[in-house]
Design a protein around this motif. Structure first.
Motif, PDB file in Angstrom:
ATOM      1  N   VAL A 165       0.837  -1.205   0.000  1.00  0.00           N
ATOM      2  CA  VAL A 165       0.000   0.000   0.000  1.00  0.00           C
ATOM      3  C   VAL A 165       0.870   1.252   0.000  1.00  0.00           C
ATOM      4  CG1 VAL A 165      -1.707   1.323   1.323  1.00  0.00           C
ATOM      5  CG2 VAL A 165      -1.984  -1.145   1.053  1.00  0.00           C
TER       6      VAL A 165
ATOM      7  N   ILE B 293      -5.789   1.560   2.761  1.00  0.00           N
ATOM      8  CA  ILE B 293      -6.393   0.841   1.628  1.00  0.00           C
ATOM      9  C   ILE B 293      -7.632   1.573   1.140  1.00  0.00           C
ATOM     10  CG2 ILE B 293      -7.574  -1.293   0.953  1.00  0.00           C
ATOM     11  CD1 ILE B 293      -5.543  -2.753   2.821  1.00  0.00           C
TER      12      ILE B 293
ATOM     13  N   SER C  37      -8.127   2.948  -2.497  1.00  0.00           N
ATOM     14  CA  SER C  37      -9.264   2.523  -3.305  1.00  0.00           C
ATOM     15  C   SER C  37     -10.002   3.708  -3.910  1.00  0.00           C
ATOM     16  CB  SER C  37     -10.249   1.691  -2.471  1.00  0.00           C
ATOM     17  OG  SER C  37      -9.634   0.526  -2.022  1.00  0.00           O
TER      18      SER C  37
ATOM     19  N   LEU D 168      -0.125  -6.033  -4.469  1.00  0.00           N
ATOM     20  CA  LEU D 168      -1.270  -6.001  -3.551  1.00  0.00           C
ATOM     21  C   LEU D 168      -1.952  -7.366  -3.523  1.00  0.00           C
ATOM     22  CD1 LEU D 168      -2.681  -2.463  -4.371  1.00  0.00           C
ATOM     23  CD2 LEU D 168      -1.744  -3.202  -2.167  1.00  0.00           C
TER      24      LEU D 168
END
Length: 173
Positions: free
Chosen positions: A46, A85, A89, A125
């Motif tokens: 990340v 995350i 996203s 990831l």
């Protein structure tokens, strides 16, 4: 989170926290060590997504930290990584996830030499998530044997099982 809830329910806070850091004689590691290790990999990936200059040195990790020995510290770190995350996203695009990165691994315990593999953020990831599932399988062994003394039914369904295995098992029904 379901694992710790089960430990708390069956053993109470003090014993559950002790179990989290107790080394299992079968796997020679604790639940906390496996959780910390998994979080390290996910966080590396990340952070590389958030900072294109960040290289993924998977084998250069801090061991023995608070998140490995204290459930509260691990819980806090899990939430911080989940927030990272979520942020990723909401901003992720093909240019971010397909960004080339160098993933560095040690391929032998005889030397600290790292080998560079060319990869993408999306691939790393995915690797980190898949790698964590396999460590949860080890956690399941610890939690359901001598150390944790839980029943498999105390854990979330399919805890520590690869998605392909779950899918295959469902196809047999």
């Amino acid at each position: 989170m379901g694992l710790m809830e089960a430990l708390l329910r069956h053993h109470g806070p003090a014993t559950a926290h002790n179990i989290y850091q107790t080394t299992c004689p079968i796997v020679k590691a604790s639940i906390g060590q496996h959780i910390r290790h998994s979080m390290d990999h996910i966080e590396h990936a990340v952070r590389a997504a958030l900072d294109p200059e960040h290289e993924l040195h998977y084998d250069r990790r801090e061991r023995g930290g608070a998140d490995e020995n204290q459930w509260d510290a691990a819980h806090d770190r899990l939430h911080k990584i989940a927030n990272l995350i979520d942020n990723l996203s909401s901003t992720a695009s093909d240019s971010v996830t397909e960004h080339p990165v160098g993933a560095l691994f040690m391929l032998s315990g005889d030397t600290d030499t790292e080998f560079r593999l060319h990869s993408t953020l999306a691939r790393e990831l995915g690797f980190a998530a898949h790698h964590a599932i396999h460590h949860l399988a080890m956690v399941k062994i610890i939690a359901t044997n001598e150390v944790g003394k839980l029943k498999e039914s105390d854990l979330p369904p399919d805890f520590g099982r690869a998605p392909s295995t779950v899918n295959y098992d469902h196809s047999l029904k």
